[in-house]
Design an enzyme around this catalytic site. Structure first.
Site, PDB file in Angstrom:
ATOM      1  N   HIS A 232       0.843  -1.192   0.000  1.00 12.27           N
ATOM      2  CA  HIS A 232       0.000   0.000   0.000  1.00 12.27           C
ATOM      3  C   HIS A 232       0.875   1.237   0.000  1.00 12.27           C
ATOM      4  O   HIS A 232       1.880   1.314   0.727  1.00 12.27           O
ATOM      5  CB  HIS A 232      -0.902   0.009   1.236  1.00 12.27           C
ATOM      6  CG  HIS A 232      -1.751   1.236   1.358  1.00 12.27           C
ATOM      7  ND1 HIS A 232      -1.582   2.177   2.344  1.00 12.27           N
ATOM      8  CD2 HIS A 232      -2.786   1.680   0.595  1.00 12.27           C
ATOM      9  CE1 HIS A 232      -2.470   3.150   2.191  1.00 12.27           C
ATOM     10  NE2 HIS A 232      -3.217   2.866   1.144  1.00 12.27           N
ATOM     11  N   SER A 233       0.512   2.215  -0.828  1.00 14.59           N
ATOM     12  CA  SER A 233       1.184   3.505  -0.870  1.00 14.59           C
ATOM     13  C   SER A 233       2.685   3.333  -1.117  1.00 14.59           C
ATOM     14  O   SER A 233       3.096   2.650  -2.053  1.00 14.59           O
ATOM     15  CB  SER A 233       0.887   4.269   0.425  1.00 14.59           C
ATOM     16  OG  SER A 233       1.379   5.590   0.364  1.00 14.59           O
TER      17      SER A 233
END
Length: 952
Positions: free
Chosen positions: A172-173
């Site tokens: 994520h991210s």
């Protein structure tokens, strides 16, 4: 405060407020979110055996195994998956996807679901890294530490499984940047990233982050490991989603690696923008990611993994494999021949049948005609909504006369589109769309042949669902209007009446993340739309990976705002898709749109500007302050007196700003590369952004000076009352210089071995803030004592007669003019350092955050270079010693330090918005130049050098 500066300040504050609210309003108007909440029963098992013998970073980070309470035991029993969190992320973010994987594999606790009974399937063991919410987006060494720990974590995880076991990575991210940096790795089967800025760092304050991105760019272009990037679109307010698009590479068919970008607004069954943090728990997304992970573990080749990813994370841009159920022989099948000009409409069909459409003669010169069919809640080939009805449709092409045998008609489009409910917003807040009610869309191009037929076979009928299909016009409606034309006045476009599919193209409209268009439909009959099988549905495609759907509903309360991430500032890979807006209206024909009006939406457009130019504003502010220093030093060279900050600002606003506004507009028309200036490549429509930004930033600089003055006022009053002044004792100049050198040396050593230089810069700012207060206090005291006190002649005579030649008299008091110059110089420097502070603050925040979570276990490699801050250490120490420099007017400098500020201004304006770290580098060099020329004699023990002399 002049009226002009006051107006600029008000304009800037109002503009910032407008940008803030328009940017915040994006999630409500531009890209509403419709995510169902996910639920789970989490537990986390610490992998204590992954200790310092595996990695020294285990004292800082940790590794956890997720288990769904009541559904799984703590023993390893499946295939490994590693979740890597992002900036300020947590290992607990794995729970939504891991829970969904467990509850899909087991239809009840410990009971395997029927679709996973095959031996090749296995449950998943979800491991998650805990980075203690490190701020990795701001700091390259932190990313390197996370990468090193993740690599060792993979080695440890694989040691728990049989040899040659593969592991799937989810990230994520900024975790996606870490995951990509792990390649090449022989045991990583695939990488799924969520809201990862692959092509542009979200915070551009550290050159080491850029180096990591440069390395990853080579990995993305060549490494064979399949990578899929999920992007949330405009709803994601933490990263610009154009940076989430994977860079272009050779297609998989051409032998290139599998690279796929999927926007959640196009993701089948999702059809909604998804926020940055919501990406990991949005139900419509997380169950598809979990299902893809389950099936990835069951295949072994890259091509099979690509097929799995395209199956469960499909957005309609890739064509699935389609084949009807064998050839169709009409002599054994009951069929009905229809007229080509009338569509097929089956509501709640109950009888299986084949319907024949004779291929019509095209109205234009096109050699093909387009056939479209919609199937509600049923299936065509392998495409179907979740939990589909038995209704199944196959499409064939039947050449010759009589029309047999019939073979499968290859589609050009085969995907699932949403079915919005009339009277409800789309997507429904906190709920979204029911995936089981999607509509399968089939489009195919048929060559013109009067002897051919298209056969539609309808089977699995049970009185539910509906089928609508027929031939549609192949020619699109082309509107030749420019972006400037839409800006001046709305454009009205007529839509064909009762058409199943209508296409509208605006080939000259600019498709850019900085622009938002508003579309308003006008209907012929509002009542017919309430009972329509498929009310008009608008599809906006601006990029091969990005599609948005909008229901064209009468009396809708939600505006239709067309936006894109096809092209954007500082993104050089999307220039191919910079122009053209392509709209398609799908409908079952009962409800028709008379025409649509298109215009520019200013509120949404402003919201897009603020998010993308915040960094540019900080860089340009440094450039403006550098110009203030340049002009102030030039005025001092000419008149011998340094103006105060207000006068410098007023002169800049009156004399420099008008020409700067004109120059910024003209310079914006130059087709520079995407990484320079404002990243708009010379597009004329964006040229006014530069003057607007320049006005706003100038006003913000004034607001910052006014704020600093307000903060200094109480401190200077207190210092004045207690009698503190900034006065250097000339008798101890040599001792002061030695002490200063020792102090600077000690601070430099401290930076070299312990603290990052950003901490020292903050200390410089605090120390100089105090120096400014003392200089203001000294100037105030001097003003109060401007009238000299008479001294009796007798006293003078007595003092002269008693004085000894060996005694040294005290230096005369510093003149008020010298104190004024000293205070003005200090205030200019404080304003300059104040705007440099935001460029150093992100890494400073990383260091403070790391100290709070891991102590001194973090190597801040590269942040211990004291040369970055050494010029400021010397400068603020010299300023703190008091007024002591007077300029000689009989010496001319060949290379004045003020030109360093001119160079800094150029870098801040042209290069700084994209590579902000370069601004501080040049600022440090410019200050170092000034220190060597102006202050060097103090530490070399010389009284005169390069036109300066020390006052006695």
């Amino acid at each position: 405060m002049t009226r002009l500066l006051f107006l600029l300040a008000i304009f800037s504050v109002v503009s910032v407020i407008l940008f803030y609210f328009s940017g915040s309003d994006i999630v409500h108007t531009l890209s509403p979110q419709g995510c169902r909440m996910s639920w789970m029963s989490p537990s986390y098992v610490l992998q204590s055996h992954f200790d310092h013998t595996w990695s020294p970073l285990t004292r800082r980070y940790s590794l956890w195994l997720y288990r769904e309470v009541g559904w799984e035991n703590t023993e390893l029993h499946g295939s490994p998956v590693l979740f890597i969190p992002g900036n300020a992320g947590s290992s607990h973010q794995v729970r939504s996807i891991a829970s969904s994987a467990a509850r899909q594999y087991y239809h009840a606790p410990y009971l395997v679901a029927s679709e996973f009974h095959a031996e090749r399937y296995s449950p998943l063991d979800f491991f998650a890294l805990e980075f203690n919410e490190d701020l990795s987006a701001f700091h390259g060494p932190t990313l390197d530490s996370e990468k090193a720990y993740a690599a060792r974590a993979i080695d440890y995880i694989l040691s728990l499984y049989p040899p040659h076991t593969s592991i799937t990575i989810m990230a994520h991210s900024m975790g996606g940047i870490v995951a990509t940096a792990l390649l090449p790795h022989p045991n990583i089967s695939a990488i799924i990233t969520m809201s990862t800025p692959h092509t542009l760092p979200p915070a551009r304050f550290d050159r080491r982050v850029d180096r990591i991105y440069s390395t990853n760019s080579g990995i993305l272009s060549s490494n064979p490991t399949p990578i899929l990037s999920l992007c949330g679109g405009a709803t994601d307010l933490m990263i610009p989603s154009e940076s989430c698009i994977l860079p272009q590479a050779l297609s998989q068919e051409e032998g290139g690696p599998y690279r796929r970008t999927v926007f959640t607004s196009a993701l089948e069954g999702s059809w909604t923008g998804v926020g940055h943090r919501e990406m990991v728990w949005c139900h419509q997304v997380r169950w598809r990611v979990a299902r893809a992970a389950l099936e990835l573990a069951a295949v072994s080749s890259s091509s099979e993994r690509a097929t799995v990813l395209d199956k469960w994370l499909r957005d309609g841009h890739t064509l699935p494999a389609y084949s009807a159920s064998g050839d169709l022989h009409l002599h054994t099948t009951e069929y009905e021949t229809l007229r080509a000009e009338f569509p097929l409409v089956l509501k709640n069909p109950r009888t299986p049948r084949v319907y024949l459409f004779p291929v019509p003669r095209p109205s234009g010169e096109s050699p093909t005609v387009k056939f479209v069919i919609y199937v509600s809640q049923g299936s065509i080939g392998s495409v179907a909504p979740q939990l589909p009805l038995p209704l199944h449709v196959s499409v064939y092409l039947c050449p010759g006369h009589p029309p047999e045998p019939c073979t499968s008609l290859e589609p050009t489009v085969l995907k699932l589109i949403p079915a919005p409910v009339v009277g409800q917003p789309f997507p429904v807040p906190n709920e979204g769309t029911d995936e089981s009610e999607g509509i399968v869309l089939f489009e195919a191009e048929v060559s013109v042949d009067l002897e051919a037929h298209v056969a539609v076979s309808v089977n699995g009928v049970d009185g539910r669902g509906w089928v609508v299909g027929g031939f549609v016009p192949e020619d699109a409606i082309v509107v030749d209007v420019s972006t400037l034309g839409v800006l001046i006045s709305p454009i009205s476009v007529a839509v064909p009446h009762d058409a199943l599919r209508s296409q509208i193209r605006f080939p000259r409209l600019l498709s850019n993340a900085l622009l938002v268009y508003r579309l308003t439909p006008v209907f012929n009959d509002h009542e017919a739309c309430e009972d329509a099988l498929l009310p008009p549905l608008l599809q906006h495609t601006s990029h091969p990976s990005e599609t948005h759907y909008f229901p064209l509903a009468p009396r809708s309360t939600r505006p239709i705002l067309l936006h894109t991430h096809a092209s954007a500032p500082y993104i050089g890979t999307s220039v191919t898709y910079a122009r053209g807006v392509d709209l398609v209206v799908y409908s079952s024909g009962e409800c028709s749109v008379a025409h649509v009006e298109l215009r520019l939406d200013w509120w949404g457009t402003l919201g897009r500007w603020g998010a993308r130019y915040a960094t540019a504003a900080a860089s340009w502010a440094v450039g403006i302050v550098a110009l203030l220093l340049f002009n102030a030093w030039r005025a001092a060279d000419a008149s011998g007196a340094l103006p105060d900050v207000r006068s410098s600002l007023d002169r800049f606003a009156r004399c420099v700003l008008p020409w700067a506004l004109l120059a910024s507009y003209v310079f914006s028309l130059v087709p520079l590369p995407a990484g320079f200036w404002l990243g708009n490549r010379g597009e004329p429509i964006f040229a006014p952004i530069a003057p607007l930004l320049l006005l706003i930033v100038t006003g913000l600089v004034f607001v910052s000076w006014w704020t600093l003055s307000l903060m200094l006022w109480p401190l200077s009053r207190i210092l004045g009352m207690i009698g503190r002044s900034s006065r250097r004792n000339e008798d101890t100049t040599g001792q002061t210089s030695r002490n200063a050198l020792l102090s600077i040396g000690f601070v430099s050593l401290l930076i070299f071995v312990l603290v990052p230089w950003q901490v020292a810069f903050l200390g410089c700012w605090i120390f100089h803030f105090y120096t400014c207060a003392t200089s203001i206090a000294a100037l105030a005291v001097s003003s109060q004592q401007s009238s000299p006190t008479p001294v009796p002649l007798a006293a003078l005579a007595s003092r002269d007669s008693n004085s000894s030649p060996e005694r040294t008299s005290k230096p005369p008091p510093t003149s008020r003019a010298t104190l004024a110059d000293y205070a003005n110089a200090n205030m200019h420097l404080l304003l300059f350092m104040t705007w440099l502070l935001p460029l150093a603050a992100p890494v400073l925040a990383v260091w403070v955050r790391t100290l709070a979570t891991a102590g001194f276990t973090t190597p801040f490699d590269g942040d211990h270079n004291f040369l970055y801050v050494a010029p400021f250490l010397v400068l603020v120490e010299f300023a703190g010693a008091g007024p002591g420099i007077e300029r000689r007017t009989d010496v001319r400098e060949t290379f004045s330090p003020r030109w360093g500020m001119a160079v800094l201004a150029c870098v801040a304006f042209v290069v700084g918005p994209r590579t902000t770290y370069a601004v501080f580098d040049v600022a440090s060099a410019a200050v170092g130049w000034a220190v060597i020329v102006k202050i060097g004699p103090r530490y070399w023990g010389r009284d005169s050098w390069n036109g300066l002399r020390w006052s006695r």
